[in-house]
Scaffold this motif. Structure first.
Motif: not given
Length: 431
Positions: A414-418
């Motif tokens: 996952t990216y931080g934005e998720q």
């Protein structure tokens, strides 16, 4: 004050989750594959053009040798070739799909004697994907009976304080609860605020594998009871080497254990253990008796959906890239979910009527149909562990309120934005 507490809580949740699902390390050489639609999404019959770029320190690599293929995910290639990219990039011939699904381009470049890999996956009408999993006629009876039998077994709770993990504001325990049969147990790490009061709770369910747990002390410090459980019926605070030995030994391939017997398949005890963990949470005098969320990723994403479907005491669920979805997809010419027990390489072992039948009782698709509470879901199109075809097969049959946050480029990470989006969603639900 409560708003500040919830905001801090969710920030801590974000940080702890990122440790578990962080993105891969960066490399000097990058193989970038991209379809020609910004959202990576197409209508069936529409053409997609994949472009491959090979960069080193941000600049194109000249005269680089690249091997590439285009195929429906996990299936045989429609195109497979290699070429020297004189200027470090190439746009491949157009391809399409005539049915809902995912078309993946994988490229491998050799630079300075080392291989570097990249991929991109185009979606074709993903919201039209329907599962191939079928619901057994006695599905609800089977699980209602299983829960009723489990409820007859005393919880026989055992709590061991872990002083080295406690803080000024939080008590931390290893707990074990009797589950499935007399003498069998589910273990977890319980974190409870020391301050007298009634608190909401979060049940964290684990990804695949065999490993220890450390508990969510930060969450508990902000006013939540947290219970992080294992699934294997073993203590969760032993030396890490013990878990490595078990994963390579007795628990290797545990997802196949007793797959020919629906009453004794490995995941029956696991699913019931999640319900038993909720029984335990509701027995705690510090629990507020109402507000409960369940969350996890991969196998944990599957367990979040399953637990929510089995137990109407769950109010919210969070599932990142859920596994165990539409696992028989391979028998119908398309990708199935982790653990891929019916993939081509496993067919000699698992392609048997009794195993296929058992799988239907445990397929996340058939639990997703029964979810009735709001859920937050997130994944990417490049996930090679939990194919998006399988995840959409489950997502598309959920009739409860649902939020899907896509990060198309991500694989099984996952990216931080998720996590920021999940944080905002959970904050809104919990306010």
């Amino acid at each position: 004050m409560m708003k500040m507490k919830i905001t801090t809580l969710l920030a801590l949740l974000l940080c702890s989750s990122l440790l578990a699902f962080s993105q891969p390390a960066e490399k000097r050489v990058k193989v970038i594959v991209a379809p020609d639609h910004a959202d990576w999404t197409y209508r069936t019959g529409e053409k997609v053009k994949f472009t491959i770029q090979v960069l080193k320190d941000g600049n194109p690599v000249k005269n680089v040798n690249v091997r590439y293929e285009i195929a429906p995910e996990k299936m045989e290639p429609l195109l497979k070739a290699s070429a020297v990219f004189e200027n470090g990039s190439k746009t491949l011939p157009e391809k399409s799909m005539q049915q809902a699904g995912f078309l993946r381009c994988i490229a491998t470049a050799t630079v300075d004697g080392k291989d570097y890999r990249g991929l991109a996956t185009a979606a074709f009408n993903p919201l039209d994907i329907q599962p191939v999993a079928t619901v057994p006629d006695d599905f609800d009876t089977f699980w209602n009976n299983a829960k009723a039998e489990n409820a007859k077994i005393p919880m026989d709770v055992r709590m061991t304080l872990l002083p080295e993990r406690c803080t000024e504001n939080v008590n931390v325990y290893q707990v074990s609860i009797q589950n499935y049969r007399y003498g069998a147990r589910v273990y977890g790490i319980l974190c409870v605020p020391k301050k007298e009061g009634k608190y909401p709770a979060i049940l964290k369910v684990p990804g695949a594998g065999v490993y220890p747990f450390y508990g969510e002390v930060g969450l508990a410090a902000q006013g939540y009871i947290t219970l992080e459980i294992g699934i294997h019926g073993i203590p969760v605070n032993m030396d890490p080497g013990v878990y490595k030995d078990l994963m390579n030994g007795a628990l290797n391939g545990y997802w196949n254990a007793n797959l020919d017997d629906k009453d004794n398949y490995y995941y029956k005890r696991v699913y019931l253990g999640c319900v038993r963990a909720i029984d335990y949470i509701f027995s705690l005098p510090q629990f507020d008796g109402s507000n409960l969320a369940v969350m996890g990723g991969s196998q944990g994403g599957a367990l979040s959906i399953v637990t929510t479907a089995l137990d109407n005491r769950v109010k919210w669920l969070v599932a990142f890239y859920p596994a165990l979805c539409d696992v028989t997809g391979y028998l119908h010419g398309r990708a199935g979910g982790w653990p891929h027990m019916f993939a081509k390489e496993n067919l000699n072992f698992n392609n048997k009527k009794d195993k296929i039948n058992t799988a239907q009782y445990y397929d996340v698709v058939n639990f997703a149909r029964r979810v009735k509470v709001p859920g937050f879901y997130s994944w990417g199109f490049n996930d090679e562990t939990c194919p998006p075809t399988s995840m959409y097969a489950a997502y598309n049959v959920i009739n409860a309120p649902k939020t899907l946050f896509l990060a198309q480029e991500t694989g099984h990470w996952t990216y931080g934005e998720q996590w920021e989006q999940q944080q905002a969603w959970l904050k809104e639900k919990m306010k």
